[in-house]
Design a protein around this motif. Structure first.
Motif, PDB file in Angstrom:
ATOM      1  N   GLY A  74     115.173  43.720  17.104  1.00  0.00           N
ATOM      2  CA  GLY A  74     113.885  43.884  17.750  1.00  0.00           C
ATOM      3  C   GLY A  74     113.165  45.083  17.185  1.00  0.00           C
ATOM      4  O   GLY A  74     113.753  45.938  16.512  1.00  0.00           O
ATOM      5  N   MET A  75     111.883  45.166  17.445  1.00  0.00           N
ATOM      6  CA  MET A  75     111.070  46.226  16.867  1.00  0.00           C
ATOM      7  C   MET A  75     111.427  47.601  17.390  1.00  0.00           C
ATOM      8  O   MET A  75     111.105  48.611  16.765  1.00  0.00           O
ATOM      9  N   THR A  76     112.120  47.668  18.520  1.00  0.00           N
ATOM     10  CA  THR A  76     112.473  48.984  19.064  1.00  0.00           C
ATOM     11  C   THR A  76     113.925  49.363  18.762  1.00  0.00           C
ATOM     12  O   THR A  76     114.378  50.437  19.137  1.00  0.00           O
ATOM     13  N   ASN A  77     114.641  48.477  18.091  1.00  0.00           N
ATOM     14  CA  ASN A  77     116.055  48.739  17.816  1.00  0.00           C
ATOM     15  C   ASN A  77     116.245  49.760  16.696  1.00  0.00           C
ATOM     16  O   ASN A  77     115.347  50.008  15.894  1.00  0.00           O
ATOM     17  N   LYS A  78     117.472  50.314  16.681  1.00  0.00           N
ATOM     18  CA  LYS A  78     117.923  51.110  15.535  1.00  0.00           C
ATOM     19  C   LYS A  78     119.167  50.438  14.975  1.00  0.00           C
ATOM     20  O   LYS A  78     120.114  50.189  15.713  1.00  0.00           O
ATOM     21  N   LYS A  79     119.141  50.166  13.692  1.00  0.00           N
ATOM     22  CA  LYS A  79     120.297  49.543  13.040  1.00  0.00           C
ATOM     23  C   LYS A  79     120.464  50.169  11.651  1.00  0.00           C
ATOM     24  O   LYS A  79     119.583  50.875  11.165  1.00  0.00           O
TER      25      LYS A  79
ATOM     26  N   HIS B 165     128.977  55.029  -1.504  1.00  0.00           N
ATOM     27  CA  HIS B 165     128.407  54.477  -0.279  1.00  0.00           C
ATOM     28  C   HIS B 165     126.929  54.807  -0.146  1.00  0.00           C
ATOM     29  O   HIS B 165     126.480  55.908  -0.473  1.00  0.00           O
ATOM     30  N   LEU B 166     126.199  53.826   0.356  1.00  0.00           N
ATOM     31  CA  LEU B 166     124.762  53.990   0.567  1.00  0.00           C
ATOM     32  C   LEU B 166     124.400  53.272   1.863  1.00  0.00           C
ATOM     33  O   LEU B 166     124.883  52.165   2.117  1.00  0.00           O
ATOM     34  N   PHE B 167     123.588  53.924   2.673  1.00  0.00           N
ATOM     35  CA  PHE B 167     123.138  53.325   3.927  1.00  0.00           C
ATOM     36  C   PHE B 167     121.612  53.253   3.934  1.00  0.00           C
ATOM     37  O   PHE B 167     120.934  54.045   3.277  1.00  0.00           O
ATOM     38  N   LEU B 168     121.105  52.303   4.700  1.00  0.00           N
ATOM     39  CA  LEU B 168     119.672  52.250   4.982  1.00  0.00           C
ATOM     40  C   LEU B 168     119.525  52.158   6.489  1.00  0.00           C
ATOM     41  O   LEU B 168     119.876  51.147   7.095  1.00  0.00           O
ATOM     42  N   HIS B 169     119.054  53.240   7.085  1.00  0.00           N
ATOM     43  CA  HIS B 169     118.875  53.291   8.533  1.00  0.00           C
ATOM     44  C   HIS B 169     117.494  52.750   8.881  1.00  0.00           C
ATOM     45  O   HIS B 169     116.495  53.124   8.254  1.00  0.00           O
ATOM     46  N   LEU B 170     117.465  51.885   9.881  1.00  0.00           N
ATOM     47  CA  LEU B 170     116.251  51.161  10.246  1.00  0.00           C
ATOM     48  C   LEU B 170     115.843  51.514  11.666  1.00  0.00           C
ATOM     49  O   LEU B 170     116.681  51.487  12.589  1.00  0.00           O
ATOM     50  N   HIS B 171     114.583  51.833  11.859  1.00  0.00           N
ATOM     51  CA  HIS B 171     114.126  52.252  13.197  1.00  0.00           C
ATOM     52  C   HIS B 171     112.675  51.836  13.398  1.00  0.00           C
ATOM     53  O   HIS B 171     111.829  52.145  12.564  1.00  0.00           O
ATOM     54  N   THR B 172     112.422  51.171  14.523  1.00  0.00           N
ATOM     55  CA  THR B 172     111.077  50.700  14.891  1.00  0.00           C
ATOM     56  C   THR B 172     110.409  49.952  13.747  1.00  0.00           C
ATOM     57  O   THR B 172     109.305  50.286  13.296  1.00  0.00           O
ATOM     58  N   LEU B 173     111.092  48.926  13.265  1.00  0.00           N
ATOM     59  CA  LEU B 173     110.548  48.127  12.174  1.00  0.00           C
ATOM     60  C   LEU B 173     109.472  47.173  12.679  1.00  0.00           C
ATOM     61  O   LEU B 173     109.337  46.940  13.886  1.00  0.00           O
ATOM     62  N   GLN B 174     108.742  46.609  11.718  1.00  0.00           N
ATOM     63  CA  GLN B 174     107.692  45.653  12.005  1.00  0.00           C
ATOM     64  C   GLN B 174     108.116  44.269  11.507  1.00  0.00           C
ATOM     65  O   GLN B 174     108.945  44.165  10.601  1.00  0.00           O
ATOM     66  N   PRO B 175     107.541  43.212  12.049  1.00  0.00           N
ATOM     67  CA  PRO B 175     107.905  41.865  11.574  1.00  0.00           C
ATOM     68  C   PRO B 175     107.731  41.699  10.066  1.00  0.00           C
ATOM     69  O   PRO B 175     108.517  40.983   9.434  1.00  0.00           O
TER      70      PRO B 175
ATOM     71  N   GLY C   4     123.053  41.178  -0.768  1.00  0.00           N
ATOM     72  CA  GLY C   4     121.907  41.437   0.088  1.00  0.00           C
ATOM     73  C   GLY C   4     122.185  41.288   1.567  1.00  0.00           C
ATOM     74  O   GLY C   4     123.166  40.657   1.984  1.00  0.00           O
ATOM     75  N   SER C   5     121.306  41.895   2.329  1.00  0.00           N
ATOM     76  CA  SER C   5     121.321  41.765   3.790  1.00  0.00           C
ATOM     77  C   SER C   5     120.003  41.133   4.201  1.00  0.00           C
ATOM     78  O   SER C   5     118.930  41.699   3.937  1.00  0.00           O
ATOM     79  N   TRP C   6     120.100  39.956   4.828  1.00  0.00           N
ATOM     80  CA  TRP C   6     118.893  39.276   5.302  1.00  0.00           C
ATOM     81  C   TRP C   6     118.494  39.910   6.636  1.00  0.00           C
ATOM     82  O   TRP C   6     119.235  39.846   7.603  1.00  0.00           O
ATOM     83  N   LEU C   7     117.318  40.474   6.661  1.00  0.00           N
ATOM     84  CA  LEU C   7     116.840  41.156   7.866  1.00  0.00           C
ATOM     85  C   LEU C   7     115.685  40.377   8.469  1.00  0.00           C
ATOM     86  O   LEU C   7     114.717  40.051   7.770  1.00  0.00           O
ATOM     87  N   THR C   8     115.792  40.097   9.759  1.00  0.00           N
ATOM     88  CA  THR C   8     114.694  39.469  10.503  1.00  0.00           C
ATOM     89  C   THR C   8     114.321  40.384  11.645  1.00  0.00           C
ATOM     90  O   THR C   8     115.177  40.751  12.464  1.00  0.00           O
ATOM     91  N   VAL C   9     113.052  40.771  11.678  1.00  0.00           N
ATOM     92  CA  VAL C   9     112.551  41.639  12.749  1.00  0.00           C
ATOM     93  C   VAL C   9     111.734  40.791  13.710  1.00  0.00           C
ATOM     94  O   VAL C   9     110.782  40.118  13.301  1.00  0.00           O
ATOM     95  N   VAL C  10     112.141  40.808  14.971  1.00  0.00           N
ATOM     96  CA  VAL C  10     111.447  39.957  15.959  1.00  0.00           C
ATOM     97  C   VAL C  10     110.742  40.811  17.021  1.00  0.00           C
ATOM     98  O   VAL C  10     111.015  41.991  17.151  1.00  0.00           O
TER      99      VAL C  10
END
Lengths: 116, 109
Positions: free
Chosen positions: A14-19, A73-83, A110-116
């Motif tokens: 979701g748009m408010t999630n952190k992953k 190792h490499l990370f990509l932190h995701l926060h308040t994403l948009q569709p 790859g990582s398939w990301l869907t923002v809802v």
């Protein structure tokens, strides 16, 4: 098996999630990359790390935050994403960065990301 | 900036020959690469041309003409497993790799 492993392969958030997206390379390389792949568009380089130091940040919004704790190792932190951030996020590595020859890039699946 | 042009789609039958052209505009040039990506898979490296001419690797060959800012990937004796997307990529004066939008190759029986 390319030697670059990404998890998770699929993520719905979701748009408010952190992953976070995780990448690990087993090739002994010194450079790691995050690319964004959207349908029918060129791969977009997001971030580059060389010897654990960020060397490229291609005008990526701050809602994407990379982290490279060590050369494997490499990370990509995701926060308040948009569709519109929904895409395939590819991690990659190469032996070196910033030299004119070689530097074949090895991609993860790859990582398939869907923002809802 | 960099720009690369390649066709979006190509369809051919098994056993045929397909040529995927790539034209580029870049500030500085340190080689043209080709990558293959199957549906749901990782892009994988196919070839790299730093100098003019033809490089052959089995059924696949890659060509570069630096004076024309042009290259191509030649797929011979097409097989069903060659159905994939193919990306050209150039390394510029900063040694960064810029990719084209990809060509989807569909092989029909």
């Amino acid at each position: 098996e390319t030697g670059v492993t990404q998890t998770p392969r699929h993520l719905v958030m979701g748009m408010t999630n952190k992953k976070s997206l995780k990448c690990e390379q087993h090739l002994g390389h010194n450079a790691m990359y995050w690319y964004k792949q959207s349908a029918k568009k060129p791969l977009e380089l997001m971030f580059v790390y060389s010897l654990e130091e960020r060397v490229e940040n291609n005008s990526v919004p701050s809602r994407f935050s990379p982290e490279c704790p060590n050369s494997s190792h490499l990370f990509l932190h995701l926060h308040t994403l948009q569709p519109e951030d929904s895409a395939l996020y590819l991690c990659a590595s190469s032996q070196e960065y910033g030299t004119p020859t070689g530097n074949t890039i090895y991609f993860g699946e790859g990582s398939w990301l869907t923002v809802v | 900036g960099q720009s690369l042009e390649q066709p979006s789609e190509v369809t051919a039958v098994e056993g045929a020959i397909v040529q995927i052209n790539c034209t580029y505009q870049t500030s500085g040039f340190y080689g043209l690469s080709w990558y293959q990506q199957h549906d749901g898979g990782a892009p994988t490296f196919l070839s790299y041309n730093a100098l003019d001419g033809l490089e052959e690797t089995g059924r696949f060959s890659s060509f570069l003409s630096r004076s024309d800012s042009y290259g191509y990937l030649l797929l011979q004796e097409l097989q069903m497993k060659d159905s994939a997307s193919y990306f050209c990529a150039v390394r510029d004066h900063d040694y960064k790799l810029s990719f084209g939008a990809g060509t989807t190759v569909t092989v029909r029986a």
